[in-house]
Design an enzyme around this catalytic site. Structure first.
Site, PDB file in Angstrom:
ATOM      1  N   ARG A  98       0.815  -1.216   0.000  1.00 40.86           N
ATOM      2  CA  ARG A  98       0.000   0.000   0.000  1.00 40.86           C
ATOM      3  C   ARG A  98       0.849   1.267   0.000  1.00 40.86           C
ATOM      4  O   ARG A  98       0.359   2.322  -0.346  1.00 40.86           O
ATOM      5  CB  ARG A  98      -0.967  -0.016   1.196  1.00 40.86           C
ATOM      6  CG  ARG A  98      -2.103  -1.025   1.001  1.00 40.86           C
ATOM      7  CD  ARG A  98      -2.945  -1.179   2.240  1.00 40.86           C
ATOM      8  NE  ARG A  98      -2.197  -1.835   3.301  1.00 40.86           N
ATOM      9  CZ  ARG A  98      -2.650  -2.015   4.537  1.00 40.86           C
ATOM     10  NH1 ARG A  98      -3.846  -1.590   4.857  1.00 40.86           N
ATOM     11  NH2 ARG A  98      -1.914  -2.641   5.433  1.00 40.86           N
ATOM     12  N   HIS A 136       0.538  -1.296 -11.385  1.00 44.12           N
ATOM     13  CA  HIS A 136      -0.504  -2.154 -11.936  1.00 44.12           C
ATOM     14  C   HIS A 136      -0.034  -3.572 -12.167  1.00 44.12           C
ATOM     15  O   HIS A 136      -0.814  -4.463 -12.440  1.00 44.12           O
ATOM     16  CB  HIS A 136      -1.049  -1.553 -13.236  1.00 44.12           C
ATOM     17  CG  HIS A 136      -1.649  -0.207 -12.998  1.00 44.12           C
ATOM     18  ND1 HIS A 136      -1.031   0.954 -13.396  1.00 44.12           N
ATOM     19  CD2 HIS A 136      -2.769   0.159 -12.323  1.00 44.12           C
ATOM     20  CE1 HIS A 136      -1.759   1.984 -12.990  1.00 44.12           C
ATOM     21  NE2 HIS A 136      -2.816   1.531 -12.331  1.00 44.12           N
ATOM     22  N   LYS A 195     -14.458   6.448  -0.281  1.00 42.69           N
ATOM     23  CA  LYS A 195     -13.802   6.525   1.033  1.00 42.69           C
ATOM     24  C   LYS A 195     -12.859   7.725   1.079  1.00 42.69           C
ATOM     25  O   LYS A 195     -12.092   7.946   0.168  1.00 42.69           O
ATOM     26  CB  LYS A 195     -13.015   5.236   1.257  1.00 42.69           C
ATOM     27  CG  LYS A 195     -12.272   5.158   2.551  1.00 42.69           C
ATOM     28  CD  LYS A 195     -11.789   3.740   2.847  1.00 42.69           C
ATOM     29  CE  LYS A 195     -10.483   3.409   2.179  1.00 42.69           C
ATOM     30  NZ  LYS A 195     -10.051   2.030   2.437  1.00 42.69           N
ATOM     31  N   ARG A 197      -9.962   9.311   3.586  1.00 43.08           N
ATOM     32  CA  ARG A 197      -9.188   9.074   4.798  1.00 43.08           C
ATOM     33  C   ARG A 197      -8.310  10.276   5.109  1.00 43.08           C
ATOM     34  O   ARG A 197      -7.737  10.860   4.210  1.00 43.08           O
ATOM     35  CB  ARG A 197      -8.257   7.892   4.547  1.00 43.08           C
ATOM     36  CG  ARG A 197      -8.558   6.680   5.377  1.00 43.08           C
ATOM     37  CD  ARG A 197      -7.335   5.847   5.415  1.00 43.08           C
ATOM     38  NE  ARG A 197      -7.513   4.480   4.952  1.00 43.08           N
ATOM     39  CZ  ARG A 197      -7.812   3.473   5.748  1.00 43.08           C
ATOM     40  NH1 ARG A 197      -8.062   3.681   7.004  1.00 43.08           N
ATOM     41  NH2 ARG A 197      -7.887   2.260   5.274  1.00 43.08           N
ATOM     42  N   ASP A 225     -13.384  -6.856   0.552  1.00 41.82           N
ATOM     43  CA  ASP A 225     -12.175  -6.035   0.469  1.00 41.82           C
ATOM     44  C   ASP A 225     -10.955  -6.944   0.379  1.00 41.82           C
ATOM     45  O   ASP A 225     -11.030  -8.126   0.747  1.00 41.82           O
ATOM     46  CB  ASP A 225     -12.073  -5.117   1.699  1.00 41.82           C
ATOM     47  CG  ASP A 225     -11.328  -3.824   1.384  1.00 41.82           C
ATOM     48  OD1 ASP A 225     -10.724  -3.727   0.300  1.00 41.82           O
ATOM     49  OD2 ASP A 225     -11.351  -2.904   2.221  1.00 41.82           O
ATOM     50  N   GLY A 231      -9.399  -2.208  10.475  1.00 45.27           N
ATOM     51  CA  GLY A 231     -10.845  -2.468  10.503  1.00 45.27           C
ATOM     52  C   GLY A 231     -11.689  -1.221  10.282  1.00 45.27           C
ATOM     53  O   GLY A 231     -12.912  -1.313  10.155  1.00 45.27           O
TER      54      GLY A 231
HETATM   55  C1  R5P Z   1      -7.208   0.054   0.881  1.00 46.81           C
HETATM   56  O1  R5P Z   1      -7.417   0.667  -0.127  1.00 46.81           O
HETATM   57  C2  R5P Z   1      -7.511  -1.395   1.034  1.00 46.81           C
HETATM   58  O2  R5P Z   1      -8.176  -1.920  -0.062  1.00 46.81           O
HETATM   59  C3  R5P Z   1      -8.296  -1.675   2.306  1.00 46.81           C
HETATM   60  O3  R5P Z   1      -9.570  -1.071   2.218  1.00 46.81           O
HETATM   61  C4  R5P Z   1      -7.577  -1.131   3.504  1.00 46.81           C
HETATM   62  O4  R5P Z   1      -6.239  -1.497   3.465  1.00 46.81           O
HETATM   63  C5  R5P Z   1      -8.203  -1.581   4.788  1.00 46.81           C
HETATM   64  O5  R5P Z   1      -7.512  -1.014   5.849  1.00 46.81           O
HETATM   65  P1  R5P Z   1      -8.184  -0.740   7.254  1.00 46.81           P
HETATM   66  O6  R5P Z   1      -8.762  -2.049   7.742  1.00 46.81           O
HETATM   67  O7  R5P Z   1      -7.046  -0.259   8.101  1.00 46.81           O
HETATM   68  O8  R5P Z   1      -9.232   0.308   7.077  1.00 46.81           O
END
Ligand code: R5P
Length: 299
Positions: A98, A136, A195, A197, A225, A231
């Protein structure tokens, strides 16, 4: 890889059960790796059997990355030093993927660094649903032969078998293609959320916006996911799905890392079922990946 009698599957500490299953499916010998810690927390590894002339398949999921990577590196280099012909890494969960950009000035692009380190230590790599977003292709991260497998079919199969009126929920734009691929063979609807963040380590002030609420009312909402870490993504999505009138809410992830108390928190947020693959060993494992891994290695 051409199967030869000299192959051996070795389960590193994070992936013993999965490694044993892979060895059974490949019909080749399984051997464990002795691991331990010195008083100052340095890692100690020791192979239990000679490896001279063997193709060695090391299975190690790379969650708890700072420990599991060191163990893997010690094992991979040692295997070569004591005569292994080839070292193949099966890392169902690939860590650090990530961190795929210099988001802030001076920051490490960790996926690139880790990619270089792993590419020097092993000859070949298999991984499941790596988090490829800004990159990618695994070729952009690793210089060795790296094969990307996906648990999408297994997840679709699981949903088909266990849910009557599902709607697949992708928690963010990145999950769009993935959520669609899961929903397609089931023939159910997909809703992809937005989303936002704030904060560097991904855990604070997250907001999930909910389009297309009409598709959710009275349905079994299944959040799909790739990774569950803190979480927060799942918990925020649950809140919105509740508001949108979902009948019940479940989540399925390929890699259930569950940092800290994430598992308990997701349950407490009202998630009926938390389902993961055995990429990362956890009580929520319901989807077995040994078949797709061994099939691909056999080819
Ligand atoms: C991020 O884009 C990933 O696809 C997951 O949504 C993310 O890594 C989940 O992380 P967390 O559980 O810390 O929200």
């Amino acid at each position: 890889m051409k199967k030869v009698a000299k192959d051996v599957v070795i389960g590193c500490s994070q992936s013993v059960e999965l490694a044993q299953k892979i060895a059974r499916k490949l019909n080749i010998r399984y051997s464990g790796l002795e691991t331990g810690y010195f008083p100052d927390q340095e890692t100690h590894v020791r192979f239990k059997n000679p490896l001279k002339g063997k193709n060695v398949i090391l299975v190690q999921s790379l969650h708890n990355p700072n420990e599991s990577l060191i163990e893997l590196l010690l094992a991979a280099y040692t295997a070569k030093e004591i005569g292994a012909k080839k070292v193949i890494l099966v890392a169902p969960y690939m860590c650090y993927m990530r961190e795929d950009s210099r988001f802030h000035k001076g920051e490490a692009i960790s996926s690139k660094v880790i990619g270089k380190i792993i590419s020097r230590a092993v000859d070949e790599l298999y991984t499941i649903d790596p988090h490829l977003h800004r990159f990618h292709n695994l070729k952009e991260v690793f210089s060795i032969k790296a094969t990307r497998l996906s648990a999408v079919k297994e997840i679709s199969g699981y949903i088909k078998k266990n849910f009557k009126s599902p709607v697949v929920i992708g928690p963010d734009a990145e999950s769009y293609q993935w959520a669609e691929a899961v929903a397609k063979p089931i023939g159910c609807e997909v809703a992809v959320l937005e989303k936002k963040r704030a904060g560097m380590y991904g855990q604070r002030k997250m907001k999930v916006n909910m389009p297309g609420e009409g598709t959710i009312k009275g349905k079994q909402a299944i959040i799909v996911d790739d990774i569950i870490s803190s979480g927060h993504t799942i918990i925020e999505t649950i809140k919105n799905l509740k508001k949108a009138g979902a009948k019940d809410i479940s989540c399925i992830a390929v890699h259930g890392i569950f940092a800290g108390k994430a598992y308990k928190k997701i349950k407490a947020a009202g998630c009926e079922r938390i389902i993961t693959s055995n990429s990362v060993a956890h009580q929520s494992n319901k989807i077995d990946l040994s078949e797709i891994i061994s099939k691909k290695i056999k080819k």
